[in-house]
Design a protein around this motif. Sequence first.
Motif, PDB file in Angstrom:
ATOM      1  N   MET A   1       0.969  -1.152   0.087  1.00 34.80           N
ATOM      2  CA  MET A   1       0.145  -0.375  -0.044  1.00 34.80           C
ATOM      3  C   MET A   1       1.357   1.275   0.210  1.00 34.80           C
ATOM      4  O   MET A   1       1.774   1.688   0.824  1.00 34.80           O
ATOM      5  N   ALA A   2       0.689   1.931  -1.127  1.00 35.41           N
ATOM      6  CA  ALA A   2       1.381   3.228  -1.188  1.00 35.41           C
ATOM      7  C   ALA A   2       0.391   4.812  -0.578  1.00 35.41           C
ATOM      8  O   ALA A   2      -0.588   4.604  -0.977  1.00 35.41           O
ATOM      9  N   ARG A   3       0.789   6.018  -0.016  1.00 37.18           N
ATOM     10  CA  ARG A   3       0.289   6.302   0.032  1.00 37.18           C
ATOM     11  C   ARG A   3       1.315   7.716  -1.208  1.00 37.18           C
ATOM     12  O   ARG A   3       2.201   8.229  -0.483  1.00 37.18           O
ATOM     13  N   ILE A   4       0.241   8.088  -1.722  1.00 41.25           N
ATOM     14  CA  ILE A   4       0.511   8.984  -2.896  1.00 41.25           C
ATOM     15  C   ILE A   4       0.130   9.932  -3.036  1.00 41.25           C
ATOM     16  O   ILE A   4      -1.126  10.428  -2.576  1.00 41.25           O
ATOM     17  N   GLY A   5       0.181  11.740  -2.017  1.00 43.41           N
ATOM     18  CA  GLY A   5      -0.183  13.002  -2.703  1.00 43.41           C
ATOM     19  C   GLY A   5      -0.247  14.458  -4.274  1.00 43.41           C
ATOM     20  O   GLY A   5       1.141  13.284  -4.761  1.00 43.41           O
ATOM     21  N   ASP A  58      -3.869   0.863  -2.623  1.00 46.94           N
ATOM     22  CA  ASP A  58      -2.940   2.711  -2.672  1.00 46.94           C
ATOM     23  C   ASP A  58      -3.833   4.052  -1.902  1.00 46.94           C
ATOM     24  O   ASP A  58      -5.126   3.388  -2.580  1.00 46.94           O
ATOM     25  N   GLU A  59      -3.509   4.712  -1.855  1.00 50.03           N
ATOM     26  CA  GLU A  59      -4.493   5.798  -0.771  1.00 50.03           C
ATOM     27  C   GLU A  59      -4.013   7.342  -1.692  1.00 50.03           C
ATOM     28  O   GLU A  59      -2.383   7.373  -1.650  1.00 50.03           O
ATOM     29  N   LEU A  60      -4.774   7.869  -3.052  1.00 51.44           N
ATOM     30  CA  LEU A  60      -4.507   8.852  -2.880  1.00 51.44           C
ATOM     31  C   LEU A  60      -5.158   9.831  -2.541  1.00 51.44           C
ATOM     32  O   LEU A  60      -6.155  10.330  -2.198  1.00 51.44           O
ATOM     33  N   ILE A  61      -3.753  11.201  -1.715  1.00 49.14           N
ATOM     34  CA  ILE A  61      -4.415  12.259  -0.829  1.00 49.14           C
ATOM     35  C   ILE A  61      -3.670  13.522  -1.736  1.00 49.14           C
ATOM     36  O   ILE A  61      -3.122  14.368  -2.203  1.00 49.14           O
ATOM     37  N   VAL A  62      -4.629  13.791  -1.129  1.00 48.83           N
ATOM     38  CA  VAL A  62      -4.840  16.358  -1.980  1.00 48.83           C
ATOM     39  C   VAL A  62      -4.917  16.817  -0.223  1.00 48.83           C
ATOM     40  O   VAL A  62      -5.683  15.695   0.893  1.00 48.83           O
ATOM     41  N   ASN A  77     -15.319  11.689 -11.217  1.00 49.07           N
ATOM     42  CA  ASN A  77     -15.024  10.417 -12.062  1.00 49.07           C
ATOM     43  C   ASN A  77     -13.376   9.603 -11.872  1.00 49.07           C
ATOM     44  O   ASN A  77     -12.275   8.889 -12.458  1.00 49.07           O
ATOM     45  N   ILE A  78     -12.945  10.925 -11.256  1.00 49.28           N
ATOM     46  CA  ILE A  78     -11.084  10.559 -10.335  1.00 49.28           C
ATOM     47  C   ILE A  78     -11.607   9.800  -9.642  1.00 49.28           C
ATOM     48  O   ILE A  78     -10.849   8.202  -9.627  1.00 49.28           O
ATOM     49  N   ILE A  79     -12.231  10.060  -8.554  1.00 53.88           N
ATOM     50  CA  ILE A  79     -12.749   8.691  -7.365  1.00 53.88           C
ATOM     51  C   ILE A  79     -13.279   6.909  -8.115  1.00 53.88           C
ATOM     52  O   ILE A  79     -12.554   6.346  -7.405  1.00 53.88           O
ATOM     53  N   HIS A  80     -14.102   7.577  -9.133  1.00 50.70           N
ATOM     54  CA  HIS A  80     -14.633   6.681  -9.541  1.00 50.70           C
ATOM     55  C   HIS A  80     -12.942   5.535 -10.185  1.00 50.70           C
ATOM     56  O   HIS A  80     -13.289   4.895  -9.691  1.00 50.70           O
ATOM     57  N   GLU A  81     -11.963   6.338 -10.767  1.00 50.58           N
ATOM     58  CA  GLU A  81     -10.997   5.727 -11.344  1.00 50.58           C
ATOM     59  C   GLU A  81     -10.218   4.776 -10.358  1.00 50.58           C
ATOM     60  O   GLU A  81      -9.848   3.648 -10.172  1.00 50.58           O
ATOM     61  N   CYS A  82     -10.187   5.634  -9.143  1.00 53.63           N
ATOM     62  CA  CYS A  82      -9.404   5.204  -8.103  1.00 53.63           C
ATOM     63  C   CYS A  82      -9.899   3.959  -7.918  1.00 53.63           C
ATOM     64  O   CYS A  82      -9.621   3.055  -7.444  1.00 53.63           O
ATOM     65  N   GLU A  83     -11.145   4.271  -7.918  1.00 51.13           N
ATOM     66  CA  GLU A  83     -12.061   3.189  -6.909  1.00 51.13           C
ATOM     67  C   GLU A  83     -11.797   1.267  -8.043  1.00 51.13           C
ATOM     68  O   GLU A  83     -11.870   0.581  -7.111  1.00 51.13           O
ATOM     69  N   GLN A  84     -11.894   1.819  -9.293  1.00 50.19           N
ATOM     70  CA  GLN A  84     -11.713   0.759  -9.518  1.00 50.19           C
ATOM     71  C   GLN A  84     -10.817  -0.241 -10.021  1.00 50.19           C
ATOM     72  O   GLN A  84     -10.326  -1.366 -10.687  1.00 50.19           O
ATOM     73  N   LYS A  85      -9.533   0.580  -9.432  1.00 46.70           N
ATOM     74  CA  LYS A  85      -8.357  -0.056  -9.247  1.00 46.70           C
ATOM     75  C   LYS A  85      -8.171  -0.555  -8.050  1.00 46.70           C
ATOM     76  O   LYS A  85      -6.907  -0.908  -7.418  1.00 46.70           O
ATOM     77  N   GLN A  86      -9.271  -0.624  -7.403  1.00 47.19           N
ATOM     78  CA  GLN A  86      -9.570  -0.550  -5.820  1.00 47.19           C
ATOM     79  C   GLN A  86      -8.668   0.019  -4.942  1.00 47.19           C
ATOM     80  O   GLN A  86      -8.259  -0.319  -3.752  1.00 47.19           O
ATOM     81  N   ALA A  87      -8.015   1.422  -5.252  1.00 51.37           N
ATOM     82  CA  ALA A  87      -7.469   2.206  -4.399  1.00 51.37           C
ATOM     83  C   ALA A  87      -8.287   3.179  -3.946  1.00 51.37           C
ATOM     84  O   ALA A  87      -9.490   3.212  -4.284  1.00 51.37           O
ATOM     85  N   PHE A  88      -8.245   3.925  -2.811  1.00 49.49           N
ATOM     86  CA  PHE A  88      -8.743   5.146  -2.073  1.00 49.49           C
ATOM     87  C   PHE A  88      -7.942   6.410  -2.610  1.00 49.49           C
ATOM     88  O   PHE A  88      -7.204   6.916  -2.961  1.00 49.49           O
TER      89      PHE A  88
END
Length: 182
Positions: A1-5, A58-62, A77-88
């Motif tokens: 799991m990566a935390r990506i800013g 993985d977790e996309l953080i802003v 759409n960005i949130i949906h793309e992340c969810e499709q990749k099972q990311a948060f």
Amino acid sequence: MARIGYARVSTTDQDLHIQTERLTAEGCSLIRSEKVSGKSRDDRDELATILSFLRPDDELIVTRLDRLGRDTRDVLNIIHECEQKQAFVTVLDPYVSTKGDMGQIVMTVLGMVAQMERRFIKERQREGIDRAKSLGRYKGGKQRIDRIEVKRLAGVGEKPSAIARILDCSRMQVYRILNENV
């Protein structure tokens, strides 16, 4: 799991330091940043890179939702793309994450607020311009392209694509200038 800013500001004269510092403090192992408008996803190469490399968990953080986008549809759409990749997706201020059941609903509401805020900004800007015009103080936006040079290059036979390359601008900008006062 990566935390990506992901850090973003709208113009080149704005500073990314506060956002990147906060993302570092949150433990982001990677921070991508860019200076580009959030009104659409056009030219947001760093965001596209993050989205293409997200893995499950993985977790996309802003720092704030409007850093992700100013349009509700884009944000969702960005949130949906992340969810499709099972990311948060996690927003730090106010703290909301798509990890929980309520996260998606709150993100939708916050996305709508960000879009509303953009409309208010544009409305206030228009009112300010109209007021300045009525007082005779409006001079227009800063000219970014040398119009005389565009017309000179066209006059010596350069095609719009070549002019755009020479002046480092878009072909559409060249066409607009060439079609002024026609």
